[in-house]
Design an enzyme around this catalytic site. Structure first.
Site, PDB file in Angstrom:
ATOM      1  N   ARG A  42     -45.955  53.593   2.649  1.00 45.64           N
ATOM      2  CA  ARG A  42     -46.404  52.606   3.640  1.00 45.64           C
ATOM      3  C   ARG A  42     -45.749  52.777   5.016  1.00 45.64           C
ATOM      4  NH1 ARG A  42     -49.138  52.923   0.196  1.00 45.64           N
ATOM      5  NH2 ARG A  42     -49.681  51.419  -1.399  1.00 45.64           N
ATOM      6  N   GLU A  73     -43.225  44.975   4.190  1.00 46.35           N
ATOM      7  CA  GLU A  73     -44.247  45.996   4.472  1.00 46.35           C
ATOM      8  C   GLU A  73     -44.987  45.580   5.742  1.00 46.35           C
ATOM      9  OE1 GLU A  73     -47.045  47.014   1.262  1.00 46.35           O
ATOM     10  OE2 GLU A  73     -48.610  47.215   2.786  1.00 46.35           O
ATOM     11  N   SER A 116     -49.907  42.677   0.688  1.00 41.29           N
ATOM     12  CA  SER A 116     -48.530  42.595   0.181  1.00 41.29           C
ATOM     13  C   SER A 116     -47.568  42.384   1.332  1.00 41.29           C
ATOM     14  CB  SER A 116     -48.152  43.892  -0.527  1.00 41.29           C
ATOM     15  OG  SER A 116     -48.982  44.070  -1.643  1.00 41.29           O
TER      16      SER A 116
END
Ligand SMILES: Cc1cc2nc3c(=O)[nH]c(=O)nc-3n(C[C@H](O)[C@H](O)[C@H](O)COP(=O)(O)OP(=O)(O)OC[C@H]3O[C@@H](n4cnc5c(N)ncnc54)[C@H](O)[C@@H]3O)c2cc1C
Length: 289
Positions: A167, A285, A215
């Site tokens: 990510r 994230e 997320s």
């Protein structure tokens, strides 16, 4: 730039430009139509000593402030061409994953199915190295077209010269992604459609609906952020209109009028509880703006 107001809009509410639907006013906001207008935007920001923030589809960001006075938000949505060149496709940064998937189905191009349901733009997905079901967008990428904010140069760079992590993409600060060139393979329309359907079905089963940024935290090594938060009994915990999803504890949902600061408070609580109980540091994230 004489008449900057043709390109840069003032006091724009960005509620519909982020999937959490947080209200935030941009004093300066632009949706450049092409590279020349993008250069005008950068000139304007430099002249006025403004920070630059590149907006994709706003599906991985949290606006922490109600009003941004010193930032120019540049939305890449008008860079939306997809071109097929032999066994490659060139996809501009503003193309949404949904439109790419539809293009792939129509042209019997296989390999991108796992991106179905990720509500990002190609620029944002490359920047975040978006992934799902054990795959990442960087696996399909060959080259990247980038614009350098300092030198105004545009160049194609090979994927090998960039470092893609979980990510995250390292080494492209002060660069704007204009397009990605991807390798393609082929399959039949029906096979591709069925794969897409299957991925969307799994997503629907696992992920909550409602306004979110996906997320919130990266999964720590050999663990799951959602599981850790759930084990701290935080499912359903709320601050004003923001709450930790009952269905998946790594999702924060906005019931309607949540503020960025409500979401940040939930993030802080989840991080503290997980640290105290498990000694694990959760890392965001999402990008906090
Ligand atoms: C319901 C839901 C499900 C999700 N599921 C997944 C999933 O399965 N897997 C996954 O990886 N993510 C998932 N996400 C998160 C998100 O969709 C991805 O991170 C996506 O890649 C973000 O793309 P974006 O265009 O929305 O980027 P934005 O949120 O607009 O921006 C993200 C970052 O990229 C930068 N950026 C955007 N465009 C450019 C550009 N052209 N040049 C340089 N920098 C740029 C921004 O400045 C920012 O730092 C999900 C989100 C939601 C809401």
């Amino acid at each position: 730039m004489e008449d900057w107001r043709k390109i840069i809009k003032e006091n724009i509410n960005m509620k519909n430009m982020n999937t959490l639907k947080i209200e935030a006013i941009a004093k300066y906001y632009s949706e450049p139509e092409n590279i020349e207008r993008l250069k005008d935007c950068i000139n304007f920001a430099k002249k006025n000593d403004l920070e630059i923030f590149i907006l994709g589809n706003g599906s991985n960001i949290i606006f922490s402030k109600d009003y941004y006075e010193d930032t120019l938000f540049i939305n890449m949505k008008n860079f939306k061409k997809i071109q097929r060149i032999e066994n490659k496709i060139v996809v501009e940064a503003g193309v949404k994953s949904k439109d790419l998937i539809n293009f792939c189905i129509k042209n019997e191009i296989s390999g991108f199915e796992f991106l179905a349901g990720i509500p990002g733009s190609i620029g944002g997905m490359i920047k975040m190295n978006a992934g799902a079901f054990g795959r990442e967008i960087s696996e399909l990428l060959d080259e990247l077209k980038i614009f350098d904010i300092n030198s105004y140069e545009i160049e194609w760079i090979k994927k090998e010269s960039i470092e893609f992590k979980y990510r995250e993409l390292i080494g492209l600060d002060k660069k704007i992604i204009i397009a990605g060139k991807f390798r393609v393979s082929y399959s039949s329309k029906n096979i591709i459609k069925n794969k897409v359907k299957e991925f969307l079905k799994i997503r629907k089963k696992k992920q909550p609906s409602g306004f979110s940024a996906g997320s919130i935290f990266k999964n720590p090594e050999n663990n799951f952020a959602g599981k850790l938060i759930e084990e701290c009994n935080l499912k359903g915990f709320s601050i004003n209109d923001a709450f930790i999803s009952e269905k998946h504890a790594n999702f924060i949902i906005n019931k309607g009028n949540a503020k960025g600061k409500d979401i940040l408070k939930l993030i802080e609580i989840a991080k503290n509880k997980v640290k105290n109980k498990f000694g694990i540091d959760l890392e965001e994230e999402v990008k906090i703006v």
